[in-house]
Design a protein around this motif. Structure first.
Motif, short mmCIF file in Angstrom:
data_model
loop_
_atom_site.label_atom_id
_atom_site.label_comp_id
_atom_site.label_asym_id
_atom_site.label_seq_id
_atom_site.Cartn_x
_atom_site.Cartn_y
_atom_site.Cartn_z
N GLU A 1 -17.40 -5.03 -4.05
CA GLU A 1 -16.34 -5.62 -4.84
C GLU A 1 -15.46 -4.53 -5.47
N ALA A 2 -16.10 -3.51 -6.02
CA ALA A 2 -15.35 -2.40 -6.60
C ALA A 2 -14.51 -1.69 -5.55
N GLY A 3 -15.06 -1.56 -4.33
CA GLY A 3 -14.32 -0.91 -3.26
C GLY A 3 -13.09 -1.70 -2.85
N MET A 4 -13.19 -3.02 -2.83
CA MET A 4 -12.05 -3.84 -2.46
C MET A 4 -10.97 -3.80 -3.53
N LEU A 5 -11.37 -3.74 -4.80
CA LEU A 5 -10.39 -3.59 -5.89
C LEU A 5 -9.61 -2.29 -5.72
N LEU A 6 -10.34 -1.21 -5.43
CA LEU A 6 -9.70 0.08 -5.22
C LEU A 6 -8.77 0.04 -4.01
N ALA A 7 -9.21 -0.60 -2.94
CA ALA A 7 -8.40 -0.68 -1.72
C ALA A 7 -7.11 -1.46 -1.97
N ARG A 8 -7.20 -2.57 -2.70
CA ARG A 8 -6.00 -3.36 -2.97
C ARG A 8 -5.00 -2.58 -3.82
N ARG A 9 -5.50 -1.89 -4.82
CA ARG A 9 -4.59 -1.10 -5.66
C ARG A 9 -4.00 0.06 -4.86
N PHE A 10 -4.80 0.66 -4.00
CA PHE A 10 -4.32 1.75 -3.15
C PHE A 10 -3.17 1.29 -2.26
N ILE A 11 -3.33 0.14 -1.64
CA ILE A 11 -2.27 -0.40 -0.78
C ILE A 11 -0.99 -0.62 -1.58
N ALA A 12 -1.13 -1.12 -2.79
CA ALA A 12 0.05 -1.35 -3.63
C ALA A 12 0.76 -0.05 -3.95
N VAL A 13 -0.01 1.02 -4.13
CA VAL A 13 0.59 2.32 -4.46
C VAL A 13 1.27 2.95 -3.25
N VAL A 14 0.57 3.02 -2.12
CA VAL A 14 1.13 3.72 -0.97
C VAL A 14 2.26 2.95 -0.30
N SER A 15 2.31 1.64 -0.49
CA SER A 15 3.40 0.87 0.12
C SER A 15 4.74 1.19 -0.53
N GLY A 16 4.68 1.87 -1.69
CA GLY A 16 5.93 2.22 -2.37
C GLY A 16 6.54 3.52 -1.90
#
Length: 283
Positions: A135-150
């Protein structure tokens, strides 16, 4: 690199990497086997991939695409590094709303919105949190995607001597983050003028020395909070804040939640995890 498998499934594998390589070790080419997001929790190393070079320090994120080549270097210091790595299957990447072809190997500097989730994931890995490591890994992955998509991650710049000074300065700042440290003192430790130190550190690490110092304190605070260590005032003092109000304000801006909410999230309160920690933070 020595690795311990903490979790393994078809969609997600979590590895604990501990590397003791130093300047005497000859770098060699490696390959990313899966889509990966690796949180640097200790030490530092260089990474060369897709013709770009990155210098990773505590709090940085390294990410990889299956089949991409990369080379890790340790010529700037002999302390090695430690990483918590999340290896994602293609279906997980697709579920995050990004096409696999858009995912390229690279690295990010220490960013508050990713550091806090990295520390939450580390707490889960250490058994200090009631949330699951997946669960913690998926939270990190979702936030990562939001950051790099910018935008695209910026590669490190500067001569070898400047990169070495910046990396060693980052390690020194980590070790002294609970103390009163200003630009002049950090520059003296690096043997250059304050103006030159500010330029080279920012160019190599992607953040200013002050930003890195503050984020080092907040990263350590997140670790202590997740472990349930001390009162909020004790945590603030331990990591280098002189007053509780300033600590609470700084932590809230970085994590998107208060220290109290972060501690509750680490204990498994799902509403905070889903509504607040997964949302974009102020940075």
């Amino acid at each position: 690199m020595p690795a311990t498998t903490l979790l393994q499934s078809e969609s997600l594998e979590v590895l604990d990497y501990r590397c003791n390589a130093g300047p005497q070790v000859t770098p060699f080419v490696e390959h990313h086997e899966r889509f990966s997001i690796s949180y640097v929790r200790g030490g530092s190393f260089g990474c060369i991939t897709r013709g770009r070079r990155f210098e990773l320090v505590c709090g940085s994120i390294m990410f990889g695409h299956p089949g991409d080549e990369y080379v890790c270097t340790h010529e700037h210091h002999g302390q090695g590094d430690e990483c918590l790595s999340f290896q994602l299957g293609p279906e997980v990447v697709a579920s995050l709303g990004i096409r696999p072809a858009m995912w390229q190997s690279g690295a990010l500097p220490p960013l508050p919105q990713l550091m806090m989730l990295g520390e939450l994931a580390q707490a889960a890995a250490d058994g200090h949190s009631d949330i699951g490591l997946d669960e913690a890994g998926m939270l990190l992955a979702r936030r990562f995607i939001a950051v790099v998509s910018g935008g695209e991650a910026a590669a490190a710049k500067g001569a070898v001597r400047d990169r070495r000074r910046a990396v060693r300065a980052a390690l020194w700042l980590d070790a002294h983050s609970s103390e009163s440290v200003d630009l002049q003192r950090a520059a003296r430790e690096s043997g250059v003028s304050a103006f030159h130190f500010l330029r080279l550190f920012t160019r190599v690490t992607g953040v200013t020395p002050h930003q890195y110092l503050v984020r080092s304190r907040l990263r350590r605070a997140a670790r202590l909070l997740a472990q349930g260590w001390g009162s909020f005032g004790e945590v603030a003092f331990e990591v280098g804040y002189g007053d509780l109000f300033n600590f609470v304000r700084s932590f809230g801006r970085a994590a998107g939640v208060s220290p109290r909410q972060f501690r509750r999230a680490a204990k498994g309160e799902r509403k905070i995890l889903q509504d607040r920690l997964a949302a974009p933070a102020l940075g």
